[in-house]
Design an enzyme around this catalytic site. Structure first.
Site, PDB file in Angstrom:
ATOM      1  N   ASP A   1      49.199  68.717  52.474  1.00  0.00           N
ATOM      2  CA  ASP A   1      49.000  70.089  51.996  1.00  0.00           C
ATOM      3  C   ASP A   1      47.808  70.199  51.061  1.00  0.00           C
ATOM      4  OD1 ASP A   1      50.991  71.244  53.386  1.00  0.00           O
ATOM      5  OD2 ASP A   1      52.399  71.422  51.713  1.00  0.00           O
TER       6      ASP A   1
ATOM      7  N   LYS B   1      47.656  75.445  53.243  1.00  0.00           N
ATOM      8  CA  LYS B   1      48.229  76.776  53.403  1.00  0.00           C
ATOM      9  C   LYS B   1      48.674  77.110  52.010  1.00  0.00           C
ATOM     10  CE  LYS B   1      52.387  76.515  55.076  1.00  0.00           C
ATOM     11  NZ  LYS B   1      53.182  76.877  53.921  1.00  0.00           N
TER      12      LYS B   1
ATOM     13  N   MET C   1      53.735  79.447  41.023  1.00  0.00           N
ATOM     14  CA  MET C   1      53.054  80.503  41.792  1.00  0.00           C
ATOM     15  C   MET C   1      53.210  81.872  41.129  1.00  0.00           C
ATOM     16  SD  MET C   1      54.096  79.260  45.638  1.00  0.00           S
ATOM     17  CE  MET C   1      55.777  78.763  45.274  1.00  0.00           C
TER      18      MET C   1
END
Ligand code: SAH
Length: 292
Positions: free
Chosen positions: A71, A93, A208
């Site tokens: 990732d 991603k 996030m």
């Protein structure tokens, strides 16, 4: 007496590894770790960034894998430990995007395993903490592909430690909440009861969360959280470019909206953030070591 007991236990565990005194780190591969069988997938957490924070089991997997599907948040220093000749597949991603690509990733993992490869799925932090590791394992299980999970140090714990912030501290909190600041569409997750979260724990650790921070902070204050609560935003934790911005709950949203918060970052709310004053150990001279 306690000491004697625990060191005895540790000694017997080490004996199980059959490591002689003169053995080195690289020899760990011959020390009896589980076999990485062709046709299987290992889902490995890479930790927050510093290569030294990869687990020994993760290192063992890197030394064996035929294909490594990694990732965006996996640091290049870790990929350098891949077995020479291993195929490296970038599955970058960033969160908040539609999950169509996630399907492509799982299809690819299954296909590679069916092709007889040792497939290492390498994810930042811990694969089961906001890492979609569960979804990938469900797909592997449904396809009948054997898999193993190798946990990693999550950025919301180990990353904070690199900023001198303990996620729990006896004098400040007996609980901690981990949450994500956006759902699969990128919006503030509607399934989180923000009013309840506001007062449920003295410490809130958010992944996030920078993009939606103004909205989140407002919801927490509306829910009864003290606007004066300290907040630390820890970006690129455990890497030489680590940055920490200190603020308050009623001020940090404006910083986010003004684009003044670096990412990727963990946002921590609560008094533990103030402990940086004395515990901020990861200083410039230590950052010169690329492993840790
Ligand atoms: N599974 C990962 C989290 C993946 S979600 C884990 O356990 O850490 C991605 C989010 O993790 C980022 O948006 C950021 O909030 C956080 N993150 C990952 N690595 C980080 C780092 N080195 N420093 C700060 N935050 C990080």
């Amino acid at each position: 007496m306690g000491l004697t007991m625990s060191s005895g236990k540790a000694a017997s565990r080490l004996a199980g590894l059959a490591l002689g005194e003169d053995r080195r780190f690289a020899d760990l591969d011959g020390a009896g770790f589980p076999d990485f069988a062709p046709g299987s997938v290992w889902l490995v957490g890479a930790g927050p960034g510093a290569p030294g924070l990869l687990t020994v089991m993760g290192y063992h997997a890197l030394c064996q894998a035929d294909v490594i599907v990694y990732d965006a948040l996996v640091s290049s220093g870790i990929l350098q430990w891949a077995r020479p000749g291993a195929e490296l597949v970038y599955a970058g991603k960033r969160g908040g995007k539609p999950s169509a690509k996630q399907i492509d990733i799982t299809v690819r993992l299954v296909a590679l395993a069916r092709d007889g490869k040792r497939v290492l799925r390498l994810k930042g932090g811990d694969p089961f903490i906001f890492g979609r590791g569960g979804e990938e394992c469900q797909a592997l299980a449904a396809a009948g592909v054997p898999y193993r999970i190798v946990p990693g140090i999550s950025s919301g714990v180990g990353g904070l430690a690199y900023a001198g912030i303990p996620a729990t501290h006896r004098e400040t909190n007996h609980s901690v909440i981990f949450l994500t600041g956006h759902d699969s569409s990128g919006a503030v997750p509607a399934s989180v009861d923000w009013a309840a979260v506001a007062t449920a724990s003295p410490v809130i650790v958010m992944y996030m969360a920078v993009k939606n921070l103004a909205e989140i902070a407002a919801k927490l204050v509306a829910g009864g959280r003290n606007g004066a609560d300290p907040v630390a935003v820890v970006a690129n934790a455990s890497l030489p470019e680590q940055e920490v911005v200190e603020s308050r709950l009623d001020a940090v949203g404006a910083l986010a909206d003004a684009g003044q918060l670096p990412t990727p970052a963990i946002v921590v709310i609560g008094k533990v953030a103030d402990m940086r004053e004395t515990l901020d150990w990861y200083r410039d001279q230590l950052r010169a070591n690329p492993l840790a």
